[in-house]
Design a protein around this motif. Structure first.
Motif, PDB file in Angstrom:
ATOM      1  N   LEU A 136       8.719  34.011  61.702  1.00  0.00           N
ATOM      2  CA  LEU A 136       9.229  34.833  62.518  1.00  0.00           C
ATOM      3  C   LEU A 136       9.509  36.202  61.534  1.00  0.00           C
ATOM      4  O   LEU A 136      10.054  36.160  60.406  1.00  0.00           O
ATOM      5  N   PHE A 137       8.995  37.410  62.013  1.00  0.00           N
ATOM      6  CA  PHE A 137       8.872  38.713  61.476  1.00  0.00           C
ATOM      7  C   PHE A 137       9.641  39.729  62.436  1.00  0.00           C
ATOM      8  O   PHE A 137       8.933  39.954  63.576  1.00  0.00           O
ATOM      9  N   VAL A 138      10.636  40.225  62.038  1.00  0.00           N
ATOM     10  CA  VAL A 138      11.392  41.163  63.160  1.00  0.00           C
ATOM     11  C   VAL A 138      11.353  42.499  62.415  1.00  0.00           C
ATOM     12  O   VAL A 138      11.872  42.637  61.338  1.00  0.00           O
ATOM     13  N   LEU A 139      11.100  43.522  63.267  1.00  0.00           N
ATOM     14  CA  LEU A 139      11.253  44.890  62.939  1.00  0.00           C
ATOM     15  C   LEU A 139      12.343  45.398  63.715  1.00  0.00           C
ATOM     16  O   LEU A 139      12.179  45.588  64.881  1.00  0.00           O
ATOM     17  N   SER A 140      13.320  45.752  63.143  1.00  0.00           N
ATOM     18  CA  SER A 140      14.570  46.498  63.806  1.00  0.00           C
ATOM     19  C   SER A 140      14.149  47.737  64.564  1.00  0.00           C
ATOM     20  O   SER A 140      14.710  47.874  65.749  1.00  0.00           O
ATOM     21  N   HIS A 141      13.771  48.506  64.091  1.00  0.00           N
ATOM     22  CA  HIS A 141      13.192  50.032  64.684  1.00  0.00           C
ATOM     23  C   HIS A 141      12.034  50.368  63.777  1.00  0.00           C
ATOM     24  O   HIS A 141      11.400  49.845  62.649  1.00  0.00           O
ATOM     25  N   PHE A 142      11.389  51.606  64.132  1.00  0.00           N
ATOM     26  CA  PHE A 142      10.290  52.130  63.503  1.00  0.00           C
ATOM     27  C   PHE A 142      10.422  53.275  62.413  1.00  0.00           C
ATOM     28  O   PHE A 142       9.405  53.928  62.064  1.00  0.00           O
ATOM     29  N   ASP A 143      11.768  53.205  61.875  1.00  0.00           N
ATOM     30  CA  ASP A 143      11.759  54.336  60.814  1.00  0.00           C
ATOM     31  C   ASP A 143      10.934  54.097  59.547  1.00  0.00           C
ATOM     32  O   ASP A 143      10.848  52.631  59.067  1.00  0.00           O
ATOM     33  N   ASN A 144      10.213  54.909  58.725  1.00  0.00           N
ATOM     34  CA  ASN A 144       9.383  54.387  57.757  1.00  0.00           C
ATOM     35  C   ASN A 144      10.244  53.640  56.628  1.00  0.00           C
ATOM     36  O   ASN A 144       9.622  52.698  56.019  1.00  0.00           O
ATOM     37  N   ARG A 146       3.601  34.111  62.657  1.00  0.00           N
ATOM     38  CA  ARG A 146       3.468  33.252  63.828  1.00  0.00           C
ATOM     39  C   ARG A 146       3.998  34.301  65.211  1.00  0.00           C
ATOM     40  O   ARG A 146       3.563  34.078  66.301  1.00  0.00           O
ATOM     41  N   CYS A 147       5.436  34.781  64.736  1.00  0.00           N
ATOM     42  CA  CYS A 147       5.843  35.474  66.044  1.00  0.00           C
ATOM     43  C   CYS A 147       6.390  36.910  65.285  1.00  0.00           C
ATOM     44  O   CYS A 147       7.064  36.768  64.175  1.00  0.00           O
ATOM     45  N   LEU A 148       6.076  38.001  66.322  1.00  0.00           N
ATOM     46  CA  LEU A 148       6.396  39.232  65.410  1.00  0.00           C
ATOM     47  C   LEU A 148       7.263  39.732  66.651  1.00  0.00           C
ATOM     48  O   LEU A 148       6.788  39.894  67.811  1.00  0.00           O
ATOM     49  N   ALA A 149       8.615  40.322  66.341  1.00  0.00           N
ATOM     50  CA  ALA A 149       9.611  40.806  67.245  1.00  0.00           C
ATOM     51  C   ALA A 149       9.329  42.325  66.921  1.00  0.00           C
ATOM     52  O   ALA A 149      10.006  42.559  65.892  1.00  0.00           O
ATOM     53  N   LEU A 150       9.334  42.981  67.932  1.00  0.00           N
ATOM     54  CA  LEU A 150       9.313  44.388  67.949  1.00  0.00           C
ATOM     55  C   LEU A 150      10.423  45.068  68.831  1.00  0.00           C
ATOM     56  O   LEU A 150      10.758  44.402  69.945  1.00  0.00           O
ATOM     57  N   PRO A 151      11.115  46.162  68.502  1.00  0.00           N
ATOM     58  CA  PRO A 151      12.016  46.641  69.365  1.00  0.00           C
ATOM     59  C   PRO A 151      11.267  47.360  70.931  1.00  0.00           C
ATOM     60  O   PRO A 151      10.235  47.856  70.741  1.00  0.00           O
ATOM     61  N   TYR A 152      11.855  46.982  71.958  1.00  0.00           N
ATOM     62  CA  TYR A 152      11.183  47.783  73.089  1.00  0.00           C
ATOM     63  C   TYR A 152      11.414  49.206  73.115  1.00  0.00           C
ATOM     64  O   TYR A 152      12.622  49.732  72.942  1.00  0.00           O
ATOM     65  N   MET A 153      10.361  50.175  73.426  1.00  0.00           N
ATOM     66  CA  MET A 153      10.666  51.314  73.533  1.00  0.00           C
ATOM     67  C   MET A 153       9.520  51.882  74.520  1.00  0.00           C
ATOM     68  O   MET A 153       8.536  51.543  74.463  1.00  0.00           O
ATOM     69  N   ASP A 154      10.145  52.616  75.592  1.00  0.00           N
ATOM     70  CA  ASP A 154       9.421  53.136  76.598  1.00  0.00           C
ATOM     71  C   ASP A 154       8.328  54.376  75.902  1.00  0.00           C
ATOM     72  O   ASP A 154       8.521  54.564  75.047  1.00  0.00           O
ATOM     73  N   ILE A 155       7.364  54.535  76.842  1.00  0.00           N
ATOM     74  CA  ILE A 155       6.150  55.478  76.248  1.00  0.00           C
ATOM     75  C   ILE A 155       6.729  56.707  75.682  1.00  0.00           C
ATOM     76  O   ILE A 155       6.303  57.389  74.913  1.00  0.00           O
ATOM     77  N   ALA A 156       7.751  57.309  76.527  1.00  0.00           N
ATOM     78  CA  ALA A 156       8.236  58.666  76.261  1.00  0.00           C
ATOM     79  C   ALA A 156       8.975  58.527  74.963  1.00  0.00           C
ATOM     80  O   ALA A 156       8.815  59.565  73.989  1.00  0.00           O
ATOM     81  N   TRP A 157       9.829  57.597  74.649  1.00  0.00           N
ATOM     82  CA  TRP A 157      10.596  57.425  73.427  1.00  0.00           C
ATOM     83  C   TRP A 157       9.532  57.223  72.291  1.00  0.00           C
ATOM     84  O   TRP A 157       9.589  57.647  71.037  1.00  0.00           O
ATOM     85  N   ARG A 158       8.432  56.334  72.431  1.00  0.00           N
ATOM     86  CA  ARG A 158       7.635  56.101  71.527  1.00  0.00           C
ATOM     87  C   ARG A 158       6.921  57.345  71.169  1.00  0.00           C
ATOM     88  O   ARG A 158       6.396  57.730  69.619  1.00  0.00           O
ATOM     89  N   LEU A 159       6.456  58.152  72.030  1.00  0.00           N
ATOM     90  CA  LEU A 159       5.795  59.588  71.736  1.00  0.00           C
ATOM     91  C   LEU A 159       6.874  60.450  70.916  1.00  0.00           C
ATOM     92  O   LEU A 159       6.351  60.982  69.889  1.00  0.00           O
TER      93      LEU A 159
END
Length: 163
Positions: free
Chosen positions: A99-107, A123-136
């Motif tokens: 399991l690899f967890v990323l809490s958020h996408f700060d460098n 085996r399993c990568l857990a990423l935070p959910y972000m809608d497209i506007a927030w990702r941009l």
């Protein structure tokens, strides 16, 4: 007053489960065995950032190991690279992480992921959910410190980034 049967007598199982069926997968009258699990968890010294590694090991279970990583980044690239090398040198550290967890996408939380994945699979990568506007918004660095091109791609299209 009539004596009530014990919980295990009502369920019909020695383990004492009161749910219908056989939730413990134990034959009638069998006592559950003890499972000893050793957990090793370590915050790696990366300075401003996060890199947590961990492993659970059991000698009594069929699948005796479970490994995890939580975030993998630092403000200082040299520090995260050194910490990854230290983890890779551990004798018992697996090549495949469960399991690899990323809490958020700060460098400071993800800039070591690319380096880490050069020598490990996940085996399993857990990423935070972000809608497209927030990702941009995040990838354009409107929110604060600029991110690397790799981190921006990870935010915008994680599937493409992983390929």
């Amino acid at each position: 007053m009539e004596k009530q049967p014990s919980k295990s007598a009502r369920s019909g199982f020695a383990c004492g489960c009161s749910r219908p069926g056989n939730p413990c997968d134990l034959p009638h009258g069998e006592v559950p065995r003890t499972v000893l699990i050793h957990v090793h968890q370590c915050f790696q010294a990366v300075g401003h950032g996060t890199f947590l590694t961990g492993m659970a090991i059991s000698e009594t279970m069929e699948d005796p190991e479970f490994s995890w990583v939580y975030d993998c980044g630092s403000k200082r690239t040299k520090r995260i690279n050194e910490a990854i090398e230290v983890v890779e040198a551990w004798r018992d550290w697996p090549d495949k992480i469960d399991l690899f967890v990323l809490s958020h996408f700060d460098n400071v939380h993800v800039n070591g992921v690319e380096r880490f994945l050069r020598t490990h699979s996940v085996r399993c990568l857990a990423l935070p959910y972000m809608d497209i506007a927030w990702r941009l918004h995040q990838a354009a660095s409107v929110a604060g410190d600029p991110c690397s091109a790799s981190t921006a791609l990870l935010q915008l299209d994680p599937i493409q980034w992983l390929r």
